[in-house]
Design a protein around this motif. Structure first.
Motif, PDB file in Angstrom:
ATOM      1  N   SER A 186       0.857  -1.266   0.058  1.00  0.00           N
ATOM      2  CA  SER A 186      -0.167   0.125  -0.115  1.00  0.00           C
ATOM      3  C   SER A 186       1.055   1.256   0.090  1.00  0.00           C
ATOM      4  O   SER A 186       1.875   1.452   0.843  1.00  0.00           O
ATOM      5  N   VAL A 187       0.557   2.212  -0.625  1.00  0.00           N
ATOM      6  CA  VAL A 187       1.075   3.742  -0.933  1.00  0.00           C
ATOM      7  C   VAL A 187      -0.170   4.597  -1.006  1.00  0.00           C
ATOM      8  O   VAL A 187      -1.079   4.446  -1.853  1.00  0.00           O
ATOM      9  N   VAL A 188      -0.059   5.457  -0.068  1.00  0.00           N
ATOM     10  CA  VAL A 188      -1.137   6.364  -0.037  1.00  0.00           C
ATOM     11  C   VAL A 188      -0.537   7.799   0.171  1.00  0.00           C
ATOM     12  O   VAL A 188       0.279   7.909   1.122  1.00  0.00           O
ATOM     13  N   LYS A 189      -1.002   8.840  -0.521  1.00  0.00           N
ATOM     14  CA  LYS A 189      -0.618  10.102  -0.482  1.00  0.00           C
ATOM     15  C   LYS A 189      -1.540  10.708   0.711  1.00  0.00           C
ATOM     16  O   LYS A 189      -2.708  10.575   0.881  1.00  0.00           O
ATOM     17  N   ILE A 190      -0.851  11.543   1.765  1.00  0.00           N
ATOM     18  CA  ILE A 190      -1.422  12.210   2.870  1.00  0.00           C
ATOM     19  C   ILE A 190      -1.068  13.477   2.787  1.00  0.00           C
ATOM     20  O   ILE A 190      -0.077  14.178   2.018  1.00  0.00           O
ATOM     21  N   THR A 191      -2.071  14.467   3.252  1.00  0.00           N
ATOM     22  CA  THR A 191      -1.827  16.021   3.359  1.00  0.00           C
ATOM     23  C   THR A 191      -1.473  16.422   4.640  1.00  0.00           C
ATOM     24  O   THR A 191      -1.139  17.470   4.845  1.00  0.00           O
ATOM     25  N   ASP A 192      -1.922  15.904   5.564  1.00  0.00           N
ATOM     26  CA  ASP A 192      -1.753  16.121   7.023  1.00  0.00           C
ATOM     27  C   ASP A 192      -0.942  15.298   7.975  1.00  0.00           C
ATOM     28  O   ASP A 192      -1.396  14.451   8.524  1.00  0.00           O
ATOM     29  N   LEU A 193       0.487  15.560   8.005  1.00  0.00           N
ATOM     30  CA  LEU A 193       1.322  14.676   8.675  1.00  0.00           C
ATOM     31  C   LEU A 193       0.892  14.475  10.243  1.00  0.00           C
ATOM     32  O   LEU A 193       0.989  13.441  10.706  1.00  0.00           O
ATOM     33  N   GLU A 194       0.736  15.701  10.820  1.00  0.00           N
ATOM     34  CA  GLU A 194       0.576  15.574  12.411  1.00  0.00           C
ATOM     35  C   GLU A 194      -0.876  14.718  12.586  1.00  0.00           C
ATOM     36  O   GLU A 194      -1.002  14.003  13.614  1.00  0.00           O
ATOM     37  N   ASN A 195      -1.852  15.130  11.741  1.00  0.00           N
ATOM     38  CA  ASN A 195      -3.242  14.319  12.132  1.00  0.00           C
ATOM     39  C   ASN A 195      -3.051  12.806  11.664  1.00  0.00           C
ATOM     40  O   ASN A 195      -3.664  12.001  12.286  1.00  0.00           O
ATOM     41  N   GLU A 196      -1.960  12.550  10.756  1.00  0.00           N
ATOM     42  CA  GLU A 196      -1.994  10.985  10.220  1.00  0.00           C
ATOM     43  C   GLU A 196      -1.060  10.209  11.441  1.00  0.00           C
ATOM     44  O   GLU A 196      -1.361   9.077  11.789  1.00  0.00           O
ATOM     45  N   ILE A 197      -0.252  11.005  11.922  1.00  0.00           N
ATOM     46  CA  ILE A 197       0.584  10.396  13.056  1.00  0.00           C
ATOM     47  C   ILE A 197      -0.222   9.993  14.344  1.00  0.00           C
ATOM     48  O   ILE A 197      -0.310   9.322  15.044  1.00  0.00           O
ATOM     49  N   GLN A 198      -1.025  11.154  14.715  1.00  0.00           N
ATOM     50  CA  GLN A 198      -2.156  10.935  15.794  1.00  0.00           C
ATOM     51  C   GLN A 198      -3.171   9.724  15.483  1.00  0.00           C
ATOM     52  O   GLN A 198      -3.443   8.845  16.459  1.00  0.00           O
ATOM     53  N   LYS A 199      -3.531   9.646  14.367  1.00  0.00           N
ATOM     54  CA  LYS A 199      -4.530   8.700  14.030  1.00  0.00           C
ATOM     55  C   LYS A 199      -4.084   7.255  13.958  1.00  0.00           C
ATOM     56  O   LYS A 199      -4.470   6.264  14.718  1.00  0.00           O
ATOM     57  N   LEU A 200      -2.745   7.015  13.535  1.00  0.00           N
ATOM     58  CA  LEU A 200      -2.279   5.934  13.643  1.00  0.00           C
ATOM     59  C   LEU A 200      -1.571   5.583  15.065  1.00  0.00           C
ATOM     60  O   LEU A 200      -1.714   4.370  15.271  1.00  0.00           O
ATOM     61  N   ALA A 201      -1.085   6.389  16.056  1.00  0.00           N
ATOM     62  CA  ALA A 201      -0.886   6.387  17.241  1.00  0.00           C
ATOM     63  C   ALA A 201      -2.065   5.616  18.092  1.00  0.00           C
ATOM     64  O   ALA A 201      -1.983   5.087  19.059  1.00  0.00           O
TER      65      ALA A 201
END
Length: 133
Positions: free
Chosen positions: A111-126
């Motif tokens: 899987s490869v996905v482009k993301i736009t909000d790094l901080e939000n993605e880190i929080q979601k994954l955590a």
């Protein structure tokens, strides 16, 4: 050349796969017994079917591969046999998933996905995965 190999795989989507070598740093983080990684036509087909609206193309897979080769990333998360890595290449931020086989001798990038909000993605994954770096 890796870019041409990925483009060929992406355009034909036969039962083939291509391989390349990632940085030793990332291989150690995911506790792999190899630093060779594979992109398979099967995984691309499945990923495209699930993420058709995201418009991920061969260039995104190439960019993600280049970032894995260089070894630069923002964060790494683990969930069972899967590792999610947030990285950047050519001004794009990607969330990629690496899956090691049970014996950890083969690694795939399903899987490869482009993301736009790094901080939000880190929080979601955590919330659901263990952050290891």
């Amino acid at each position: 050349m890796l870019k041409d190999d990925i483009k060929e795989l992406f355009n034909n989507l036969n039962n083939d796969r291509i391989g390349f070598t990632i940085s030793q740093n990332i291989a150690k983080l995911i506790e792999a017994k190899t630093n060779n990684i594979f992109i398979s036509a099967y995984d691309i087909k499945n990923h495209q079917a699930k993420n058709i609206k995201r418009g991920i193309g061969y260039i995104d897979y190439y960019n993600a591969a280049q970032a894995l080769i260089s070894g630069e990333f923002f964060a790494v998360f683990k969930d069972g046999e899967y590792h999610t890595i947030l990285l950047s290449e050519h001004e794009n931020i990607y969330r990629i998933v690496l899956k090691a086989t049970k014996n950890k001798k083969e690694i795939f990038m399903p899987s490869v996905v482009k993301i736009t909000d790094l901080e939000n993605e880190i929080q979601k994954l955590a919330r659901n995965k263990k952050q290891i770096k």
